[in-house]
Scaffold this active site. Structure first.
Site, PDB file in Angstrom:
ATOM      1  N   LYS A   1      50.278  34.095  71.863  1.00 11.25           N
ATOM      2  CA  LYS A   1      51.277  34.725  70.999  1.00 11.25           C
ATOM      3  C   LYS A   1      51.743  33.715  69.963  1.00 11.25           C
ATOM      4  O   LYS A   1      51.415  32.531  70.011  1.00 11.25           O
ATOM      5  CB  LYS A   1      52.465  35.223  71.828  1.00 11.25           C
ATOM      6  CG  LYS A   1      52.118  36.439  72.651  1.00 11.25           C
ATOM      7  CD  LYS A   1      53.277  37.386  72.776  1.00 11.25           C
ATOM      8  CE  LYS A   1      53.517  38.174  71.508  1.00 11.25           C
ATOM      9  NZ  LYS A   1      54.617  39.127  71.638  1.00 11.25           N
TER      10      LYS A   1
ATOM     11  N   HIS B   1      68.944  34.082  68.190  1.00 12.86           N
ATOM     12  CA  HIS B   1      68.085  32.967  67.791  1.00 12.86           C
ATOM     13  C   HIS B   1      68.885  31.744  67.402  1.00 12.86           C
ATOM     14  O   HIS B   1      68.462  30.602  67.626  1.00 12.86           O
ATOM     15  CB  HIS B   1      67.141  33.392  66.655  1.00 12.86           C
ATOM     16  CG  HIS B   1      66.003  34.232  67.138  1.00 12.86           C
ATOM     17  ND1 HIS B   1      66.036  35.603  67.114  1.00 12.86           N
ATOM     18  CD2 HIS B   1      64.824  33.882  67.715  1.00 12.86           C
ATOM     19  CE1 HIS B   1      64.909  36.069  67.640  1.00 12.86           C
ATOM     20  NE2 HIS B   1      64.155  35.054  68.010  1.00 12.86           N
TER      21      HIS B   1
ATOM     22  N   ASP C   1      57.947  31.012  68.496  1.00 12.10           N
ATOM     23  CA  ASP C   1      59.241  31.676  68.284  1.00 12.10           C
ATOM     24  C   ASP C   1      60.333  30.677  68.632  1.00 12.10           C
ATOM     25  O   ASP C   1      60.316  30.073  69.701  1.00 12.10           O
ATOM     26  CB  ASP C   1      59.331  32.927  69.177  1.00 12.10           C
ATOM     27  CG  ASP C   1      60.636  33.703  68.999  1.00 12.10           C
ATOM     28  OD1 ASP C   1      61.638  33.116  68.512  1.00 12.10           O
ATOM     29  OD2 ASP C   1      60.667  34.893  69.349  1.00 12.10           O
TER      30      ASP C   1
ATOM     31  N   CYS D   1      63.307  30.867  69.688  1.00 10.35           N
ATOM     32  CA  CYS D   1      64.132  31.004  70.904  1.00 10.35           C
ATOM     33  C   CYS D   1      63.466  30.364  72.111  1.00 10.35           C
ATOM     34  O   CYS D   1      64.152  29.899  73.035  1.00 10.35           O
ATOM     35  CB  CYS D   1      64.475  32.462  71.190  1.00 10.35           C
ATOM     36  SG  CYS D   1      63.085  33.483  71.712  1.00 10.35           S
ATOM     37  N   TYR D   2      62.129  30.303  72.110  1.00 11.10           N
ATOM     38  CA  TYR D   2      61.459  29.674  73.251  1.00 11.10           C
ATOM     39  C   TYR D   2      61.670  28.166  73.282  1.00 11.10           C
ATOM     40  O   TYR D   2      61.303  27.516  74.263  1.00 11.10           O
ATOM     41  CB  TYR D   2      59.977  30.056  73.284  1.00 11.10           C
ATOM     42  CG  TYR D   2      59.801  31.516  73.616  1.00 11.10           C
ATOM     43  CD1 TYR D   2      59.377  32.423  72.647  1.00 11.10           C
ATOM     44  CD2 TYR D   2      60.136  31.999  74.878  1.00 11.10           C
ATOM     45  CE1 TYR D   2      59.264  33.768  72.941  1.00 11.10           C
ATOM     46  CE2 TYR D   2      60.041  33.344  75.176  1.00 11.10           C
ATOM     47  CZ  TYR D   2      59.599  34.228  74.199  1.00 11.10           C
ATOM     48  OH  TYR D   2      59.504  35.565  74.490  1.00 11.10           O
TER      49      TYR D   2
ATOM     50  N   ARG E   1      54.246  33.389  75.473  1.00 11.54           N
ATOM     51  CA  ARG E   1      53.124  33.745  76.343  1.00 11.54           C
ATOM     52  C   ARG E   1      51.845  33.284  75.663  1.00 11.54           C
ATOM     53  O   ARG E   1      51.807  33.032  74.473  1.00 11.54           O
ATOM     54  CB  ARG E   1      53.026  35.261  76.535  1.00 11.54           C
ATOM     55  CG  ARG E   1      54.257  35.907  77.094  1.00 11.54           C
ATOM     56  CD  ARG E   1      54.067  37.404  77.243  1.00 11.54           C
ATOM     57  NE  ARG E   1      54.628  38.172  76.162  1.00 11.54           N
ATOM     58  CZ  ARG E   1      54.097  39.315  75.708  1.00 11.54           C
ATOM     59  NH1 ARG E   1      52.999  39.787  76.226  1.00 11.54           N
ATOM     60  NH2 ARG E   1      54.693  39.983  74.750  1.00 11.54           N
TER      61      ARG E   1
ATOM     62  N   ASP F   1      69.846  35.810  63.436  1.00 15.82           N
ATOM     63  CA  ASP F   1      70.667  36.597  64.355  1.00 15.82           C
ATOM     64  C   ASP F   1      71.298  35.644  65.353  1.00 15.82           C
ATOM     65  O   ASP F   1      70.891  34.492  65.470  1.00 15.82           O
ATOM     66  CB  ASP F   1      69.844  37.693  65.071  1.00 15.82           C
ATOM     67  CG  ASP F   1      68.702  37.143  65.903  1.00 15.82           C
ATOM     68  OD1 ASP F   1      67.539  37.499  65.642  1.00 15.82           O
ATOM     69  OD2 ASP F   1      68.980  36.355  66.836  1.00 15.82           O
TER      70      ASP F   1
ATOM     71  N   ASP G   1      63.814  33.041  64.383  1.00 13.28           N
ATOM     72  CA  ASP G   1      62.566  33.019  65.145  1.00 13.28           C
ATOM     73  C   ASP G   1      61.528  32.139  64.452  1.00 13.28           C
ATOM     74  O   ASP G   1      61.065  31.136  64.997  1.00 13.28           O
ATOM     75  CB  ASP G   1      62.123  34.487  65.284  1.00 13.28           C
ATOM     76  CG  ASP G   1      60.675  34.696  65.683  1.00 13.28           C
ATOM     77  OD1 ASP G   1      60.318  35.856  65.909  1.00 13.28           O
ATOM     78  OD2 ASP G   1      59.897  33.747  65.782  1.00 13.28           O
TER      79      ASP G   1
ATOM     80  N   HIS H   1      55.868  34.999  81.419  1.00 13.55           N
ATOM     81  CA  HIS H   1      56.664  35.139  80.205  1.00 13.55           C
ATOM     82  C   HIS H   1      57.730  34.059  80.189  1.00 13.55           C
ATOM     83  O   HIS H   1      58.411  33.841  81.195  1.00 13.55           O
ATOM     84  CB  HIS H   1      57.283  36.544  80.252  1.00 13.55           C
ATOM     85  CG  HIS H   1      58.143  36.908  79.095  1.00 13.55           C
ATOM     86  ND1 HIS H   1      59.330  36.291  78.816  1.00 13.55           N
ATOM     87  CD2 HIS H   1      57.996  37.861  78.143  1.00 13.55           C
ATOM     88  CE1 HIS H   1      59.874  36.847  77.744  1.00 13.55           C
ATOM     89  NE2 HIS H   1      59.092  37.810  77.312  1.00 13.55           N
TER      90      HIS H   1
END
Lengths: 379, 226
Positions: free
Chosen positions: B93, B161, B96, B98-99, B90, B158, B151, B47
């Site tokens: 998926k 993010h 996003d 934040c990654y 991952r 938010d 995201d 992850h």
């Protein structure tokens, strides 16, 4: 058996916002902005010792809070205190958690609390004073088995409610490790019972990762069993009088009723599953990833390898051998004699995909897999 | 995650001792799995968030060598999405924002670690991911018109993010530091952010000041006061 929020921005009629239909509990959304602050505040006042709440009130309030927001740690902790003081039956929290998960399938705090409750329950079972006659219900082993099955169900449902539900699948692994003790039976049961589920969720990496966990645990288990058997044999040869003692010690790991695992067959079945799914559902990276790793497992399976070194049951090599992993792979590959999994089959499968597929992702995965086969199998 | 928080705090405040982290590095290494990435606890799925935390903690503890760096690199480089440009957390998926930090930041840590092991095949101007593509994803897809970041399109903004999209943007814009510093800014120069420290994700100068400050304080004794 399920909770949910009913979108209803305004109270149209002078009636309760609670709706109960066919055992499903609904709450009209308009009331949440009144209800949540109210119960939240009540609990905080209690925690600050400004307003007393008796046990029943606490149970009600925390229950309401958690069904609206299960990530409210304090509410779960109040219930922990109630459980420890004997006022609250821990099974109630398993039910409450299960309900919360129908609406909040990821809720980390719910899963965390669940593990705490389960730990309480197994500790109870191991108390020497626990008597299992009469009205105290089934024997601990049976009880634990039921708990495990229930957890598998809860995880399965939560996994179905949110794609790649990391927390649900992690919990499932935890249950097998701590309650199921990773017995061969439970591992094989899980392999068979999740087969249909993963076939219906071909992009769910977490689901397939779980199957890797099961396979690797089986590999680890078989190695351990083999080691114990070998040790037993050696000891028996040296000291026949000690035979009985050793046998009972070894019984834990290799008892008569535990099936012997046909590992190559299990792995072959897994590869067949991959092949079928890859063919039917082109372009899912998870399937290729799973296929790669399953093939990898076949080369580490002790049934086809001379090396009887014990492996971690959670599938990780010892840190000291981390860097030599590639070397190990090469050595095992050369050492192995029989390979019932036929690399030619893999090549044929890949070439067929490459010549017939129209999905760009599938073609890309197949090409990469072919390159990997060439490198890995060296043929 | 907890190990990283502890290592982060302890190292900045100068209370890091071998006793405090005895066995921690080995435990983190056990969290690396067959995929090459790192999971929350041993046995779990790899992850992005946990992998960053694990590697950053090991960097602080100077024990990165306990990991299989090759399989880790293999895993993380595959997490950049070829269409979106952003990163997924991952396998299989969705992307996003934040990654952008967890995965790209991870690559900067790996870069330094591999360089320290003597790997000279490494670039001296660019990280091992497509920096421009990541910047495109963040700037074009992750901004909320009312301010803040998110995201992916369709999600609401938010603070989490906003923080990690910006951190990821900073990582993508700045390679290396000091003499090796090389900037790649997509779009107008005003898009440029200040560089962030890849381990602590605060300004590098702030890390230096914090370390200096605590070095000058007496180290608290582990015994409770009377």
């Amino acid at each position: 058996d399920e909770i949910g929020l009913i979108p209803c921005p305004e109270a149209r009629y002078n009636r309760s916002p609670i709706v109960l239909v066919e055992n499903k509990l609904g709450v009209e959304s308009w009331c949440v902005k009144f209800l949540l602050p109210y119960v939240h505040n009540k609990l905080l006042l209690y925690r600050q010792r400004k307003q007393w709440l008796n046990k029943d009130e606490l149970i009600d309030i925390t229950c309401t809070l958690l069904l609206l927001n299960p990530d409210f740690t304090t509410a779960w902790n109040v219930r922990k205190e109630l459980i420890l003081s004997g006022t609250l039956n821990p099974l109630k929290d398993l039910h409450l958690g299960k309900l919360a998960l129908t609406k909040f399938p990821k809720s980390p705090e719910t899963w965390i609390h669940r593990r705490w409750v389960l730990q309480q329950l197994i500790q109870e079972n191991s108390l020497p004073s626990l008597v299992t006659k009469g009205n105290l219900g089934p024997a601990p082993v049976e009880r634990i088995h039921r708990l495990v099955q229930e957890e598998m169900n809860v995880c399965s449902e939560a996994a179905g409610r949110y794609p790649s539900n990391y927390n649900a699948w992690s919990h499932r692994i935890w249950v097998l490790q701590h309650l199921g003790k990773l017995t061969v039976k439970v591992l094989l049961d899980e392999l068979s019972s999740t087969k249909y589920w993963v076939s219906m969720h071909v992009s769910d990496h977490s689901g397939f990762h779980y199957r890797q966990f099961l396979l690797k645990s089986l590999i680890g288990r078989t190695v351990t069993d083999n080691n114990v058997l070998v040790q037993n044999q050696m000891v028996n040869e040296q000291n026949p009088s000690l035979q009985k003692e050793e046998e009972s010690a070894g019984a834990e790991a290799a008892c008569a009723e535990e099936q012997s695992v046909d590992l190559p067959r299990r792995i072959e079945e897994e590869l067949e599953l991959c092949t079928e799914l890859i063919d039917t559902y082109p372009g899912h990276e998870t399937l290729w990833c799973h296929s790669d790793e399953t093939l990898n497992n076949s080369h580490h399976s002790p049934a086809t390898s001379h090396m009887a070194q014990a492996m971690d049951v959670d599938g990780l090599n010892e840190s000291s051998s981390k860097q030599s992993y590639t070397q190990e792979t090469k050595r095992l590959k050369r050492a192995r004699m029989q390979d019932s999994l036929g690399p030619e089959m893999e090549y044929r499968f890949i070439d067929k995909i490459l010549s017939t597929c129209r999905d760009a992702d599938q073609a890309r995965f197949a090409t990469a897999y072919r390159k990997w086969l060439v490198t890995f199998l060296g043929q | 995650r907890s190990a990283y928080c502890a290592a982060s705090v302890a190292s900045l405040t100068n209370i890091l001792t071998p006793a405090l982290f005895a066995g921690t590095a080995e435990w983190i290494a056990r969290c690396q799995n067959w995929e090459g990435g790192i999971g929350g606890v041993p046995g779990m799925e790899a992850h992005g968030g946990y992998t960053f935390c694990g590697v950053a903690a090991l960097v602080i503890l100077k024990q990165e060598h306990l990991l299989n760096l090759r399989s880790l690199l293999h895993w993380v480089t595959r997490r950049q999405m070829r269409f979106e440009g952003g990163f997924q957390g991952r396998c299989n998926k969705l992307v996003d924002g934040c990654y952008s930090f967890w995965q790209a930041g991870l690559l900067t840590l790996l870069h330094r670690t591999l360089y320290a092991t003597g790997d000279r095949a490494l670039s001296m101007t660019h990280w091992m991911f497509d920096q421009l593509a990541l910047q495109e994803y963040i700037l074009l897809c992750c901004q909320c018109p009312a301010g803040g970041l998110l995201d992916k399109p369709g999600k609401s903004r938010d603070f989490y993010h906003t923080c990690y999209c910006l951190s990821g943007l900073a990582i993508a814009q700045h390679f290396g530091s000091g003499e090796l510093h090389h900037e790649v800014i997509l779009g107008v120069p005003e898009n440029r952010l200040q560089a962030t420290h890849p381990v602590y994700n605060i300004g590098p100068e702030k890390v230096a000041r914090a370390v200096l400050h605590f070095l000058q304080q007496p180290v608290p004794s582990p015994e409770p006061t009377a």
